[in-house]
Design a protein around this motif. Structure first.
Motif, PDB file in Angstrom:
ATOM      1  N   ILE A 112      -2.837 -14.639  -4.026  1.00  0.00           N
ATOM      2  CA  ILE A 112      -2.570 -13.416  -3.265  1.00  0.00           C
ATOM      3  C   ILE A 112      -1.418 -13.629  -2.268  1.00  0.00           C
ATOM      4  CG2 ILE A 112      -3.517 -11.862  -1.520  1.00  0.00           C
ATOM      5  CD1 ILE A 112      -6.213 -12.114  -2.875  1.00  0.00           C
ATOM      6  N   LYS A 113      -1.446 -14.776  -1.604  1.00  0.00           N
ATOM      7  CA  LYS A 113      -0.440 -15.046  -0.575  1.00  0.00           C
ATOM      8  C   LYS A 113       0.946 -15.276  -1.176  1.00  0.00           C
ATOM      9  CE  LYS A 113       0.673 -18.297   3.153  1.00  0.00           C
ATOM     10  NZ  LYS A 113       0.284 -19.543   3.851  1.00  0.00           N
ATOM     11  N   SER A 114       1.020 -15.988  -2.287  1.00  0.00           N
ATOM     12  CA  SER A 114       2.311 -16.415  -2.828  1.00  0.00           C
ATOM     13  C   SER A 114       2.890 -15.465  -3.866  1.00  0.00           C
ATOM     14  CB  SER A 114       2.172 -17.812  -3.441  1.00  0.00           C
ATOM     15  OG  SER A 114       1.716 -18.735  -2.484  1.00  0.00           O
ATOM     16  N   ILE A 115       2.028 -14.760  -4.594  1.00  0.00           N
ATOM     17  CA  ILE A 115       2.528 -13.862  -5.643  1.00  0.00           C
ATOM     18  C   ILE A 115       2.276 -12.406  -5.274  1.00  0.00           C
ATOM     19  CG2 ILE A 115       2.460 -13.272  -8.101  1.00  0.00           C
ATOM     20  CD1 ILE A 115       1.471 -16.093  -8.659  1.00  0.00           C
ATOM     21  N   GLY A 116       1.019 -12.053  -5.038  1.00  0.00           N
ATOM     22  CA  GLY A 116       0.696 -10.685  -4.654  1.00  0.00           C
ATOM     23  C   GLY A 116      -0.753 -10.361  -4.942  1.00  0.00           C
ATOM     24  N   LEU A 164      -2.052  -2.790  -9.521  1.00  0.00           N
ATOM     25  CA  LEU A 164      -1.032  -2.303 -10.444  1.00  0.00           C
ATOM     26  C   LEU A 164       0.356  -2.368  -9.837  1.00  0.00           C
ATOM     27  CD1 LEU A 164      -0.674  -1.114 -13.266  1.00  0.00           C
ATOM     28  CD2 LEU A 164      -0.943   1.171 -12.271  1.00  0.00           C
ATOM     29  N   GLU A 165       0.454  -2.040  -8.562  1.00  0.00           N
ATOM     30  CA  GLU A 165       1.757  -2.054  -7.891  1.00  0.00           C
ATOM     31  C   GLU A 165       2.366  -3.462  -7.906  1.00  0.00           C
ATOM     32  OE1 GLU A 165       3.679  -1.164  -3.474  1.00  0.00           O
ATOM     33  OE2 GLU A 165       1.632  -0.533  -3.922  1.00  0.00           O
ATOM     34  N   SER A 166       1.535  -4.459  -7.604  1.00  0.00           N
ATOM     35  CA  SER A 166       2.013  -5.842  -7.606  1.00  0.00           C
ATOM     36  C   SER A 166       2.398  -6.292  -9.013  1.00  0.00           C
ATOM     37  CB  SER A 166       0.926  -6.769  -7.046  1.00  0.00           C
ATOM     38  OG  SER A 166       1.330  -8.117  -7.124  1.00  0.00           O
ATOM     39  N   PHE A 167       1.597  -5.917 -10.004  1.00  0.00           N
ATOM     40  CA  PHE A 167       1.898  -6.289 -11.392  1.00  0.00           C
ATOM     41  C   PHE A 167       3.230  -5.690 -11.847  1.00  0.00           C
ATOM     42  CE2 PHE A 167      -2.945  -6.489 -12.146  1.00  0.00           C
ATOM     43  CZ  PHE A 167      -2.987  -7.764 -11.607  1.00  0.00           C
ATOM     44  N   TRP A 184       6.264  -8.506 -11.991  1.00  0.00           N
ATOM     45  CA  TRP A 184       5.723  -8.822 -13.317  1.00  0.00           C
ATOM     46  C   TRP A 184       6.229 -10.158 -13.852  1.00  0.00           C
ATOM     47  CZ3 TRP A 184       8.873  -9.468 -17.564  1.00  0.00           C
ATOM     48  CH2 TRP A 184      10.190  -9.009 -17.444  1.00  0.00           C
ATOM     49  N   ILE A 185       7.428 -10.555 -13.446  1.00  0.00           N
ATOM     50  CA  ILE A 185       7.960 -11.842 -13.927  1.00  0.00           C
ATOM     51  C   ILE A 185       7.144 -12.999 -13.349  1.00  0.00           C
ATOM     52  CG2 ILE A 185       9.969 -13.377 -13.998  1.00  0.00           C
ATOM     53  CD1 ILE A 185      11.743 -10.905 -13.778  1.00  0.00           C
TER      54      ILE A 185
END
Length: 389
Positions: free
Chosen positions: A137-141, A145-148, A152-153
């Motif tokens: 959660i901290k490093s990617i998101g 759906l918004e984060s994906f 997405w990469i």
């Protein structure tokens, strides 16, 4: 950085010696202690200096708390300060894991010791699983759906690393480097990428003094490589250690590896100090010393080399993109490693319940620290193993 410091190097060294001795709670807690003690209370370090150090610790490879400590030592006392603070912070927990290693080698075969680690091993799985989730959660998101869509990469790197780690049960260093380079090229291609002239270029107890020279060399090379790919949390080193120590070199059994991670969690200081315990089990005191030095050397070198130029480096978009890509893959490998280890450690209903209880304890019991969970799990293991099973 050029202002006259409000403290002596001796005072700062003693502070980090104390923090390394009583600082429980993992990297996030340790960097919090540093801010409260050095910035807010003592006012030895300015808010800007602290933030620069924290940004560097997150950007460059190395365990977060140790790297921040080394940077704070560098702020006013440069090379000597960084060196002394690094040793002061790591030394107490290193001594503790050596002593635990002696006890473990002497009494590891006793039924009550096995019962202790029966419960502890399951708790470790729960703790690492929750830490993996928080790191993601901290490093990617967040998992939404918004984060994906927007990242997405990075999510693709993350999922791919989970699958590859789970299938191969090994760390894939080239995968991490490739993820970093690819994300850098996509998000912030450096000037040289468009150039036509691009070239390729990078005690005597329980085996205390028993060691093999050839093994020491292998330990040095392996742990230096592992230390180069630890970003943010010391737990990120787990997939490297697991595949190299257990699967590739077969230095330790699965249970011994889990016990090593547990030892790191019940001792203060950086979690990465588990390498000292592992090194001791493999090749005695010199194995522990070489493993610890090799693991922390990349962190130390990156800090003292980058610190003078960090403000400029921190604004470099290609560098930030490269680190983001590597981090996504490394965290994915950590999740994959947790799954691999859990398959062998959560072996029955009691261990599954201990692992789940550990996760819920960390989520819902305020201010509880890992050592308390490990202690309760150890007691539960003794009760279950020696009275019920």
């Amino acid at each position: 950085m050029n202002e006259k410091p409000k403290y002596t190097l001796r005072e700062l060294t003693l502070y980090f010696l104390k923090l390394g001795t009583i600082g429980f709670g993992g990297p996030v807690a340790l960097v919090g202690y540093m801010h409260k003690d050095l910035v807010e209370n003592r006012k030895w370090i300015s808010e800007d200096e602290y933030r620069e150090g924290l940004a560097l610790a997150q950007l460059a490879p190395g365990p977060l708390a140790a790297q921040l400590g080394i940077y704070l030592g560098f702020v006013h006392y440069r090379f000597l300060g960084a060196t002394l603070i690094g040793f002061a912070f790591i030394l107490p927990s290193f001594i503790m894991v050596i002593l635990l290693g002696i006890v473990y080698k002497l009494y590891g075969g006793l039924s009550w010791i096995q019962a202790v680690f029966y419960g502890v091993g399951a708790a470790v799985i729960g703790i690492i699983a929750l830490s993996s989730y928080k790191l993601t959660i901290k490093s990617i998101g967040k998992f939404n759906l918004e984060s994906f869509k927007s990242k997405w990469i990075l999510w693709m790197f993350f999922i791919f690393a989970i699958i590859i780690t789970y299938i191969t049960e090994q760390e894939q260093v080239l995968l991490f480097v490739a993820a970093g380079l690819l994300y850098m090229i996509i998000k912030a291609p450096p000037k040289w990428w468009n150039s036509k002239t691009v070239n390729s270029s990078f005690f005597l107890l329980a085996g205390f003094w028993n060691y093999e020279s050839a093994t020491l060399t292998k330990i040095a090379l392996f742990f230096a490589k592992a230390g180069t790919f630890v970003f943010g949390s010391g737990l990120a080193i787990v997939p490297f250690l697991h595949s190299g120590v257990v699967i590739e070199n077969q230095w330790l059994t699965e249970q011994q590896f889990l016990d090593s991670v547990a030892v790191a969690m019940i001792t203060p200081g950086p979690v990465v100090i588990t390498v000292g315990f592992i090194g001791y089990l493999i090749n005695g005191f010199l194995g522990a010393l070489v493993a610890a030095l090799a693991t922390f050397l990349p962190c130390y070198l990156f800090t003292i080399v980058m610190a003078p130029y960090f403000k400029k480096i921190a604004q470099n978009k290609p560098v930030k993109a490269f680190v983001e890509g590597i981090t996504a893959a490394v965290i994915g490998a950590l999740v994959g490693s947790v799954i691999v280890i859990a398959k062998r450690s959560v072996i029955d209903i009691p261990t599954a319940l201990i692992a789940i209880a550990s996760i819920f304890a960390l989520l819902y019991i305020k201010k509880i620290q890992e050592p308390y969970i490990i202690l309760v799990a150890a007691i539960a293991g003794i009760i279950i193993k020696l009275t019920i099973i």
